[in-house]
Design a protein around this motif. Structure first.
Motif, PDB file in Angstrom:
ATOM      1  N   PRO A 137       0.839  -1.215   0.000  1.00  0.00           N
ATOM      2  CA  PRO A 137       0.000   0.000   0.000  1.00  0.00           C
ATOM      3  C   PRO A 137       0.866   1.255   0.000  1.00  0.00           C
ATOM      4  CG  PRO A 137      -0.814  -1.596   1.602  1.00  0.00           C
ATOM      5  CD  PRO A 137       0.513  -2.115   1.130  1.00  0.00           C
ATOM      6  N   HIS A 138       0.474   2.220  -0.795  1.00  0.00           N
ATOM      7  CA  HIS A 138       1.260   3.452  -0.928  1.00  0.00           C
ATOM      8  C   HIS A 138       0.514   4.641  -0.343  1.00  0.00           C
ATOM      9  CE1 HIS A 138       4.303   1.552  -3.413  1.00  0.00           C
ATOM     10  NE2 HIS A 138       3.335   1.020  -4.130  1.00  0.00           N
ATOM     11  N   GLY A 139       1.274   5.528   0.272  1.00  0.00           N
ATOM     12  CA  GLY A 139       0.708   6.771   0.755  1.00  0.00           C
ATOM     13  C   GLY A 139       0.551   7.772  -0.365  1.00  0.00           C
ATOM     14  N   THR A 140       0.087   8.956  -0.006  1.00  0.00           N
ATOM     15  CA  THR A 140      -0.136  10.034  -0.981  1.00  0.00           C
ATOM     16  C   THR A 140       0.887  11.133  -0.750  1.00  0.00           C
ATOM     17  OG1 THR A 140      -2.508   9.576  -1.066  1.00  0.00           O
ATOM     18  CG2 THR A 140      -1.782  11.751  -1.819  1.00  0.00           C
ATOM     19  N   LEU A 141       1.503  11.586  -1.843  1.00  0.00           N
ATOM     20  CA  LEU A 141       2.462  12.678  -1.771  1.00  0.00           C
ATOM     21  C   LEU A 141       1.843  13.891  -2.450  1.00  0.00           C
ATOM     22  CD1 LEU A 141       5.344  13.459  -0.883  1.00  0.00           C
ATOM     23  CD2 LEU A 141       6.103  12.879  -3.202  1.00  0.00           C
ATOM     24  N   ALA A 142       1.657  14.974  -1.689  1.00  0.00           N
ATOM     25  CA  ALA A 142       1.002  16.165  -2.216  1.00  0.00           C
ATOM     26  C   ALA A 142       1.925  17.376  -2.148  1.00  0.00           C
ATOM     27  CB  ALA A 142      -0.277  16.456  -1.425  1.00  0.00           C
ATOM     28  N   GLN A 143       1.795  18.245  -3.134  1.00  0.00           N
ATOM     29  CA  GLN A 143       2.462  19.541  -3.109  1.00  0.00           C
ATOM     30  C   GLN A 143       1.462  20.551  -2.549  1.00  0.00           C
ATOM     31  OE1 GLN A 143       4.201  20.586  -6.878  1.00  0.00           O
ATOM     32  NE2 GLN A 143       4.807  18.483  -7.325  1.00  0.00           N
ATOM     33  N   VAL A 144       1.798  21.115  -1.428  1.00  0.00           N
ATOM     34  CA  VAL A 144       0.848  21.937  -0.685  1.00  0.00           C
ATOM     35  C   VAL A 144       1.402  23.348  -0.521  1.00  0.00           C
ATOM     36  CG1 VAL A 144      -0.425  22.169   1.477  1.00  0.00           C
ATOM     37  CG2 VAL A 144       0.054  19.887   0.558  1.00  0.00           C
ATOM     38  N   TRP A 145       0.583  24.334  -0.818  1.00  0.00           N
ATOM     39  CA  TRP A 145       0.964  25.734  -0.641  1.00  0.00           C
ATOM     40  C   TRP A 145       0.379  26.253   0.668  1.00  0.00           C
ATOM     41  CZ3 TRP A 145       4.241  28.461  -3.794  1.00  0.00           C
ATOM     42  CH2 TRP A 145       4.604  27.824  -4.999  1.00  0.00           C
ATOM     43  N   TYR A 146       1.133  27.060   1.358  1.00  0.00           N
ATOM     44  CA  TYR A 146       0.688  27.590   2.644  1.00  0.00           C
ATOM     45  C   TYR A 146       1.201  29.013   2.818  1.00  0.00           C
ATOM     46  CZ  TYR A 146       5.453  26.822   4.374  1.00  0.00           C
ATOM     47  OH  TYR A 146       6.813  26.869   4.558  1.00  0.00           O
ATOM     48  N   GLU A 147       0.498  29.774   3.640  1.00  0.00           N
ATOM     49  CA  GLU A 147       0.920  31.129   3.937  1.00  0.00           C
ATOM     50  C   GLU A 147       1.930  31.123   5.084  1.00  0.00           C
ATOM     51  OE1 GLU A 147       0.291  33.847   2.297  1.00  0.00           O
ATOM     52  OE2 GLU A 147      -1.078  32.852   0.885  1.00  0.00           O
ATOM     53  N   SER A 148       2.987  31.911   4.921  1.00  0.00           N
ATOM     54  CA  SER A 148       3.989  32.065   5.966  1.00  0.00           C
ATOM     55  C   SER A 148       4.045  33.541   6.356  1.00  0.00           C
ATOM     56  CB  SER A 148       5.368  31.597   5.489  1.00  0.00           C
ATOM     57  OG  SER A 148       6.353  31.888   6.460  1.00  0.00           O
ATOM     58  N   PRO A 149       3.217  33.963   7.330  1.00  0.00           N
ATOM     59  CA  PRO A 149       3.276  35.355   7.773  1.00  0.00           C
ATOM     60  C   PRO A 149       4.655  35.744   8.307  1.00  0.00           C
ATOM     61  CG  PRO A 149       1.285  34.289   8.582  1.00  0.00           C
ATOM     62  CD  PRO A 149       2.139  33.205   8.000  1.00  0.00           C
ATOM     63  N   TYR A 158       6.050  19.638   0.587  1.00  0.00           N
ATOM     64  CA  TYR A 158       5.554  18.322   0.226  1.00  0.00           C
ATOM     65  C   TYR A 158       5.027  17.660   1.497  1.00  0.00           C
ATOM     66  CZ  TYR A 158       7.435  18.153  -4.545  1.00  0.00           C
ATOM     67  OH  TYR A 158       7.680  18.374  -5.875  1.00  0.00           O
ATOM     68  N   VAL A 159       3.864  17.043   1.391  1.00  0.00           N
ATOM     69  CA  VAL A 159       3.271  16.365   2.537  1.00  0.00           C
ATOM     70  C   VAL A 159       2.937  14.925   2.147  1.00  0.00           C
ATOM     71  CG1 VAL A 159       1.387  16.324   4.208  1.00  0.00           C
ATOM     72  CG2 VAL A 159       2.324  18.522   3.444  1.00  0.00           C
ATOM     73  N   TYR A 160       3.485  13.999   2.897  1.00  0.00           N
ATOM     74  CA  TYR A 160       3.195  12.572   2.716  1.00  0.00           C
ATOM     75  C   TYR A 160       2.160  12.158   3.751  1.00  0.00           C
ATOM     76  CZ  TYR A 160       3.899   7.496   3.373  1.00  0.00           C
ATOM     77  OH  TYR A 160       3.726   6.145   3.523  1.00  0.00           O
ATOM     78  N   THR A 161       1.049  11.608   3.282  1.00  0.00           N
ATOM     79  CA  THR A 161       0.065  11.010   4.179  1.00  0.00           C
ATOM     80  C   THR A 161       0.107   9.495   3.978  1.00  0.00           C
ATOM     81  OG1 THR A 161      -1.653  11.471   2.531  1.00  0.00           O
ATOM     82  CG2 THR A 161      -1.446  13.004   4.372  1.00  0.00           C
ATOM     83  N   PRO A 162       0.048   8.725   5.044  1.00  0.00           N
ATOM     84  CA  PRO A 162       0.266   7.284   4.942  1.00  0.00           C
ATOM     85  C   PRO A 162      -0.909   6.558   4.292  1.00  0.00           C
ATOM     86  CG  PRO A 162      -0.382   7.859   7.162  1.00  0.00           C
ATOM     87  CD  PRO A 162      -0.198   9.163   6.425  1.00  0.00           C
ATOM     88  N   PRO A 163      -0.707   5.328   3.842  1.00  0.00           N
ATOM     89  CA  PRO A 163      -1.802   4.548   3.261  1.00  0.00           C
ATOM     90  C   PRO A 163      -2.996   4.498   4.209  1.00  0.00           C
ATOM     91  CG  PRO A 163       0.292   3.403   2.991  1.00  0.00           C
ATOM     92  CD  PRO A 163       0.565   4.566   3.889  1.00  0.00           C
TER      93      PRO A 163
END
Length: 380
Positions: A137-149, A158-163
């Protein structure tokens, strides 16, 4: 019958023309080569078709820094060299055609290391299985944008979420994984294979399912070595104003964003941090400046370069706050091993318990992938 003969003649003529055209295309393209080709004895043959080149050399991560080997050209314009046998692990390499760096054109496995692109080679065997895309089973790798005040920037991580994350209601612990100098938010997944390492460890029951956050440790960048608006170049004179800013942003911007956006266990015992080289320095600084945030600390190929910049009192505060695991790793031939020793001396001085792992080799991704595969099972 005449009509049938005409049809057969037309088919034969068409097939003949197609064959001739295919041969002409093949001749224009040159000989078909296979590279890299792994042999039964774990030696590897590298090949490249470059009939007009004067010299072709090869540099691989199994070699000493700056070392190359020469390829030889045959009568068809194909250059080749046989190296090894190589140990079972993951490597990267480049060809140099008349001095110009290139990836292997027949190898689809390539990645970016900062401004440099390289081809990848995984030598088959049990020791390399953790880096491979296995039938698990593979997790999900996402490119995530966020604000940095803190940095006044919109940044990417990059955020890895597990299977199983998407289909469950479970909350997960989080590992914040930091790259080294010259890298960015892609480094730990391109060179470090972090998502595949976690997939394989979780599938084997060796590591707990966790979220892994990999952001850009260069405070003057938005993403992938792209400087912030108004920042054209970074010099020794200008970079000073960014000192300590990433660590501030990590705790004040990234952690709150992650804990608002994802289902996480939002407490110190379920937060871990680790980094290599520059990221190891960020890890040391972050944990002594914010001792209540992370319960697990991993410092890879890094340490303290200037003891006066790291007050003993702050390490004492970190000890008092409680650390579940403080893990330090460095190679025997690493040029920062003295910095690692200074860090351990400080930890000894204040009585903060830690574990130290000394590996073979130096300041290399071969070590850092190994360190992650050892560190992740210790967490949570």
């Amino acid at each position: 019958m005449n009509k049938l003969k005409k049809v057969l003649f037309f088919l034969f003529f068409s097939i003949t023309c197609f064959y001739i055209q295919a041969q002409e295309i093949a001749l224009r393209q040159g000989p078909q080569v296979v590279s890299p080709e792994v042999m039964n004895d774990n030696s590897v043959v590298f090949r490249v078709y470059s009939p007009d080149a004067k010299t072709v050399t090869l540099n691989g991560s199994w070699m000493e820094y700056g070392e190359t080997v020469n390829l030889s050209k045959n009568g068809e314009g194909v250059w080749s060299v046989k190296v090894g046998p190589l140990q079972t692990t993951m490597y990267h390499y480049n060809l140099f055609v008349d001095g110009v760096r290139a990836i292997d054109p027949t190898n689809p496995e390539a990645f970016r290391d900062g401004y440099r692109y390289a081809s990848m080679l995984i030598m088959p065997g049990a020791d390399a299985d953790i880096y491979k895309i296995n039938p698990v089973p593979h997790g999900t790798l996402a490119q995530v944008w966020y604000e940095s005040p803190t940095l006044n920037l919109n940044r990417r991580m990059y955020v890895y979420t597990p299977p199983g994350y998407e289909t469950s209601n479970e909350k997960y612990p989080v590992l914040y994984l930091l790259h080294g100098g010259g890298g960015d938010e892609e480094a730990w997944t391109s060179l470090g294979r972090a998502n595949y390492i976690l997939d394989n460890l979780i599938a084997a029951g060796k590591a707990k399912p966790m979220i892994v956050v990999m952001t850009n440790g260069n405070a003057y960048q938005t993403s992938s070595l792209k400087n912030a608006p108004g920042v054209e170049t970074i010099t020794r004179e200008t970079i000073g104003k960014y000192t300590g800013m990433f660590e501030q942003s990590l705790v004040k911007d990234v952690v709150p964003f992650v804990e608002k956006t994802y289902r996480v266990k939002a407490n110190k015992d379920n937060r871990a941090i680790a980094g290599l080289s520059m990221g190891g320095g960020h890890t040391v600084t972050t944990t002594i400046e914010f001792p209540e945030v992370f319960g697990y600390v991993g410092v890879y190929s890094s340490g303290i370069d200037n003891p006066e910049a790291y007050p003993e009192s702050k390490f004492i505060n970190l000890k008092k706050s409680g650390v579940n695991k403080y893990w330090v790793a460095c190679g025997k031939d690493d040029f920062v091993k003295e910095y690692s020793k200074l860090l351990r001396d400080m930890l000894d001085k204040v009585g903060l318990e830690y574990e130290f792992y000394e590996s073979e080799g130096g300041h290399t991704w071969a070590n850092w992938r190994t360190y992650l595969s050892m560190y992740a099972p210790m967490l949570f």
